[in-house]
Each structure stands twice: as structure tokens, then as C-alpha cells.
Design an enzyme around this catalytic site. Structure first.
Site, PDB file in Angstrom:
ATOM      1  CB  CYS A  79      -5.983   2.691  -7.099  1.00 41.56           C
ATOM      2  SG  CYS A  79      -5.634   4.010  -5.895  1.00 41.56           S
ATOM      3  CG  HIS A 167     -10.481   1.779  -5.367  1.00 41.93           C
ATOM      4  ND1 HIS A 167      -9.631   0.703  -5.284  1.00 41.93           N
ATOM      5  CD2 HIS A 167      -9.770   2.848  -4.924  1.00 41.93           C
ATOM      6  CE1 HIS A 167      -8.458   1.092  -4.798  1.00 41.93           C
ATOM      7  NE2 HIS A 167      -8.520   2.393  -4.579  1.00 41.93           N
ATOM      8  CD  GLU A 169     -11.756  -2.052  -6.171  1.00 39.62           C
ATOM      9  OE1 GLU A 169     -10.720  -1.840  -5.517  1.00 39.62           O
ATOM     10  OE2 GLU A 169     -11.951  -1.575  -7.310  1.00 39.62           O
ATOM     11  CB  SER A 221     -16.926 -26.475  13.334  1.00 34.35           C
ATOM     12  OG  SER A 221     -17.551 -25.872  12.218  1.00 34.35           O
ATOM     13  N   GLY A 222     -20.005 -27.864  13.025  1.00 35.25           N
ATOM     14  CA  GLY A 222     -21.407 -27.460  13.066  1.00 35.25           C
ATOM     15  C   GLY A 222     -21.667 -26.237  12.223  1.00 35.25           C
ATOM     16  N   GLY A 223     -20.595 -25.596  11.740  1.00 37.48           N
ATOM     17  CA  GLY A 223     -20.738 -24.396  10.933  1.00 37.48           C
ATOM     18  C   GLY A 223     -20.949 -24.694   9.459  1.00 37.48           C
ATOM     19  CB  VAL A 224     -21.801 -22.388   6.673  1.00 37.43           C
ATOM     20  CG1 VAL A 224     -22.034 -22.497   5.170  1.00 37.43           C
ATOM     21  CG2 VAL A 224     -23.030 -21.806   7.356  1.00 37.43           C
ATOM     22  CG  ASP A 225     -16.855 -22.049   6.073  1.00 33.36           C
ATOM     23  OD1 ASP A 225     -17.746 -21.659   5.294  1.00 33.36           O
ATOM     24  OD2 ASP A 225     -16.117 -21.272   6.707  1.00 33.36           O
ATOM     25  CB  SER A 226     -16.788 -28.005   8.907  1.00 33.63           C
ATOM     26  OG  SER A 226     -17.890 -27.834   9.768  1.00 33.63           O
ATOM     27  CB  THR A 227     -21.995 -28.382   7.338  1.00 31.30           C
ATOM     28  OG1 THR A 227     -21.909 -28.289   8.757  1.00 31.30           O
ATOM     29  CG2 THR A 227     -23.189 -29.250   6.967  1.00 31.30           C
TER      30      THR A 227
END
Length: 509
Positions: A79, A167, A169, A221-227
Site C-alpha cells: 500500500c 493488503h 495481510e 495476576s491469574g491471567g494467561v500472560d503472567s502465568t
């Protein structure tokens, strides 16, 4: 040996989609602002130029120095990038009579094109531009056209430099994945080595080298990332990882206890700290969303710092920062404007003398989940919806009070449990309730009421960069609305948010 793709960002809303599509080919890539090329270009096998909200005809349009790249490694311009190459190498770009936005149909493909192999006539591509390439530079030849755009794809003879006006993508481009694969795998010669298992192995080795014999403290935090970050660090350094889970009083109903229980049996050292009264006291009377975020971030750091100091010899802070956090928080001239503060990006205050360790800094959200799955984490944990770092504070419009938190926790609990009971939870990427800073008239029994309005929000997405609202059935929403109004004191009206991102954001603040 180089086996990565460099993506130069000109500010397109689709830049991260390019990166995601390349990663789906199991090839590593990085996004860099157009005017900040990496110091070491030898680690990249090819480069992709993104689109842009700018026009090449504007005086202050992005104007990168591509002298180290052009003709030296394979390059794909998309583009704005395609228009920029055409204009700066001797071609011509003009304003379109009508802005070309949406689906277009391929009418011509050069059968000898390496880039467009597998692209069929009459297939769909996605256009999004206000300018048109009207003449190509010397040495450039057309490879593809649509019914309305004669120069939809072109290349430069004698070099692996290609350009697309559309595009590839965007999922509306029917053969977009094949086009990107042709460039990344065939033309650039990359190998599909970017896999969850390889990421775990290389990251664990890198963490051991970075941390050495040191200790790491990490906020869970109990979330996916920190775990997932915690499990990677645990694999690397074992019991030298210390995890702290802070209750800021803005979690979901009963989440403090349930998260601590969730970590039982995972081999992690986790300490729970209930600081809810401090957070709510500091937030009293504050209505501005950005101020709320900053207050929560400050109090969290102060609480966390106090706990970290109690651990002797800690030198590193582990964080669950992921790639979209990093990209969104880098503000450059044009691309990547900061929309909101990220709670886990931006460094530490001077009084926290810790070095940062970010095992997931290069991953998108769905890649984090795949890495977690490769390490054997449970589906229930990996399937948890994302939850904002500032918690319910940014789902309460206006000031935050303990009573408002109670009301929203009850509403949120009924909503999330309702999705689970209906078998809809895994079909939704993120869901939550918002407590509006307005009240409405209602009738409760035989009496007039003047109570709170809550908005329910459920979206489908892959990584949160774009999102569409989920078409929950009227029957389900009706039953849920009745349950909320009947069971949650202080609510007499429920509405459902049908806005997509963009233009709206997922959270209301």
C-alpha cells in the site's frame, strides 16, 4: 544464520496483522518504526514495508532511508510502501478520483510471478488507499491488476523487490496467506523454525544466561500472560522465582481466593497480598480514566516494592509484557500513537533497583497460549479471558467506590457464569460488564426506581488489536438481563455493546 523478517511500520492499522500472518508461517518477525532501523540488519532475511494513514503526496509523509535494504535483501512493499517506492524511484503517484476502500477483484496476474503464484483470477483482495500509482519507475513491471487499479502489483527487474497496492495481510484478501508465504518462504528463503517448542527451549536458555544465580520476583495476576511467564521462569531458575499476587480490590468476584487456589500444584512460590483497602482509598474521588490507571500503577508498585524488599537478594523483576504492549507503548512521529497507558510497560521508578526480565516480550497473545499449551498448562487456565491490569476501575465509568465495585462484581459474575453455563465462554475472546456513570428511571414492583445502568460487552478477536462484537442470542441476553436486574441491588437497566474495534476500544476507559 538470518531467518527473520523485518517489518517497517508507517502507522498502518494493519501493521500488526502483517506480523501475525508471518508468525503463522512459523517465521519470526519484528516490527520497527520506519525511521528507526535495527542496528544489526544481518539478522533479517527480508523486509516488509507497511501501509500508512499518510499520503506520499504530503509534505511530512514518512520518508525512510532504505539505502541499506533496497536491492540488497528481498523487499515487499504494501500500500503506502508500494506508492513510496514508485514515487521515490521515478514513478508517479496521484490522488484517486474516489478513495478505494474495500473488496476488489483480481483481473490480471502475470503467470511467471513468484509473488502471485496460486492467485486466481476473479479472486478478492482488500484495498485501502486514497492515492493511485499512475506510472511505474524505469525497470519496474506490472505483475497484477484489478478491474479498477491497473498497477495493483509490481516488481523491479533484476532485484527481489515487490510491491502490492492491496493488503494481503487482511483476511478479506482471498489469497493473502499464499502471497505472504510466497514472499517469506520462496523469495526470502526463510525456514519455519518459529514454533512453541523452540521458543520454550531458547527462552529458558536465555533466561538462565540473563539471571545467572540471581533471584526474580514476579507479580502474578491469574491471567494467561503472567502465568506463562512464571512457568517459563520456573523452568529456568526453579525456586529462585518468587511470585506475588496483589489483591487491588478491583478483581472479579472471589477472584483473589480462586486464583491462589489455581496455582496450587504448579510448583510456584506464590504469596497473596490483600491491599484492596489501600487501592480503593487512593482512588476515592478520581474519575479521569488515565489518572485512575496511573494511581493504580503507582499503588501497585509501592505495594509490590514493599513485598519485594522482604525477599533477600532479589535483583530481577519478571513481567508478563507481550508484543502488542511493547508496540502500542512506543510513540513515534505518526505510527504507534499511544492510546492509553499500559500498566506493565514503561520501566520502573528509580527507587526500584531491579532489572527487568520479560520472557514473553516477543509474543502475541495467541502465541502465549500456544507456548503455555506446549508446557502442559491446563485448558481452563489458558482459556481465561484477558482481564485489564487496572481491573474493574476502568469498567466503572467515573469515580470508584466500594459499593460500585460490589455492584459490578455481581453483574460481571452473572455474565461470565452465564456464558459458561451456555457453553459460550470459549467462543468469546473477552467479556465483561461496564457500570455507567448515569442512572435511569425504572419500575421495581409498584414503585419508581432511579438506579444504575450496566453495559455488557463480549468480543471476538485473536490478540485484541482488532475485535468484533459477538452476536449473542436475544434469548440469552434477555434471560441474563432479567437475572441481573432481579439479583443485583442497584441495577435497573442492562444494555449490550455492539461496537467493534476500531473505531471503539474493547474497554470503555
Amino acid at each position: 544464520m538470518a531467518n527473520a523478517i523485518l517489518i517497517l511500520d508507517f502507522g498502518s492499522q494493519y501493521t500488526q496483522l502483517i506480523a501475525r500472518r508471518v508468525r503463522e508461517l512459523n517465521v519470526y518477525c519484528e516490527i520497527h518504526p520506519f525511521h528507526h532501523l535495527p542496528d544489526d540488519l544481518t539478522t533479517f532475511k527480508a523486509v516488509i514495508l507497511s501501509g500508512s494513514p499518510f499520503s506520499t503526496l504530503e509534505v511530512d509523509a514518512p520518508d525512510p532511508d532504505l539505502s541499506q535494504l533496497l536491492g540488497k535483501i528481498p523487499l515487499l512493499a504494501i500500500c503506502y510502501g508500494a506508492q513510496y517506492l514508485a514515487k521515490t524511484r521515478g514513478g508517479n503517484v496521484s490522488r484517486s478520483e474516489h478513495r478505494e476502500y474495500g473488496r476488489a477483484t483480481i483481473s490480471h496476474v502475470d503467470k511467471s510471478s513468484r509473488l502471485l503464484q496460486g492467485v486466481s483470477l476473479e479472486s478478492c483482495v482488500w484495498m485501502s488507499h486514497g492515492d493511485t500509482i499512475t506510472a511505474l519507475p524505469e525497470g519496474a513491471v506490472i505483475e497484477g491488476s484489478t478491474k479498477d487499479v491497473r498497477i495493483a502489483a509490481y516488481r523491479f527487474e533484476g532485484e527481489d523487490t515487490y510491491a502490492l497496492q492491496f493488503h494481503p495481510e487482511v483476511h478479506h484478501s482471498e489469497h493473502g496467506k499464499e502471497i505472504l508465504s510466497n514472499f517469506v518462504m520462496d523469495i526470502a528463503g526463510c525456514k519455519p523454525t518459529w514454533t512453541p517448542d523452540s521458543f520454550v527451549d531458547t527462552t529458558v536458555d536465555a533466561l538462565r544466561a540473563q539471571v545467572g544465580d540471581g533471584k526474580v520476583v514476579l507479580g502474578l495476576s491469574g491471567g494467561v500472560d503472567s502465568t506463562v511467564a512464571a512457568v517459563l521462569l520456573s523452568k529456568a531458575i526453579g525456586d529462585r522465582l518468587y511470585c506475588i499476587f496483589v489483591n487491588n480490590g478491583l478483581l472479579r468476584k472471589d477472584e483473589f481466593d480462586s486464583v491462589l487456589k489455581q496455582y496450587d500444584g504448579m510448583g510456584l512460590q506464590v504469596k497473596g497480598v490483600d491491599a484492596s483497602e489501600v487501592f480503593l482509598s487512593e482512588l476515592a474521588g478520581i474519575s479521569d480514566p488515565e489518572t485512575k490507571r496511573k494511581v493504580i500503577g503507582r499503588v501497585f508498585i509501592e505495594t509490590f516494592d514493599e513485598e519485594a524488599k522482604a525477599i533477600e537478594g532479589v535483583a530481577f523483576l519478571g513481567q508478563g509484557t507481550i508484543y502488542p504492549d511493547v508496540i502500542e507503548s512506543v510513540s513515534v512521529n505518526g505510527p504507534s500513537a499511544t492510546i492509553k497507558s499500559h500498566h506493565n510497560v514503561g520501566g520502573l521508578p528509580d527507587f526500584m533497583k531491579l532489572s527487568i526480565v520479560e520472557p514473553l516480550r516477543s509474543l502475541f497473545k495467541d502465541e502465549v497460549r500456544r507456548v503455555g499449551k506446549a508446557m502442559g498448562l491446563s485448558h481452563d487456565l489458558l482459556g481465561r479471558h484477558p482481564f485489564p491490569g487496572p481491573g474493574l476501575a476502568i469498567r466503572i465509568l467515573g469515580d470508584v467506590t466500594p459499593e460500585k465495585v460490589r455492584v459490578l462484581q455481581e453483574v460481571d459474575h452473572l455474565f461470565i457464569q452465564g456464558l459458561k453455563d451456555e457453553g459460550l465462554y470459549d467462543e468469546v475472546w473477552q467479556a465483561g460488564a461496564m457500570l455507567l456513570d448515569t442512572k435511569s428511571v425504572g419500575v421495581m414492583g409498584d414503585e419508581r426506581s432511579y438506579e444504575n445502568v450496566v453495559a455488557l460487552r463480549a468480543v471476538s478477536s485473536t490478540d485484541g488489536m482488532t475485535a468484533d462484537w459477538v452476536h449473542l442470542s436475544y434469548d440469552f441476553l434477555g434471560r441474563l438481563s432479567n437475572a441481573i436486574i432481579n439479583k443485583v441491588k442497584g441495577v435497573n437497566r442492562v444494555v449490550y455493546d455492539i461496537s467493534s474495534k476500531p473505531p471503539a476500544t474493547i474497554e470503555w476507559e
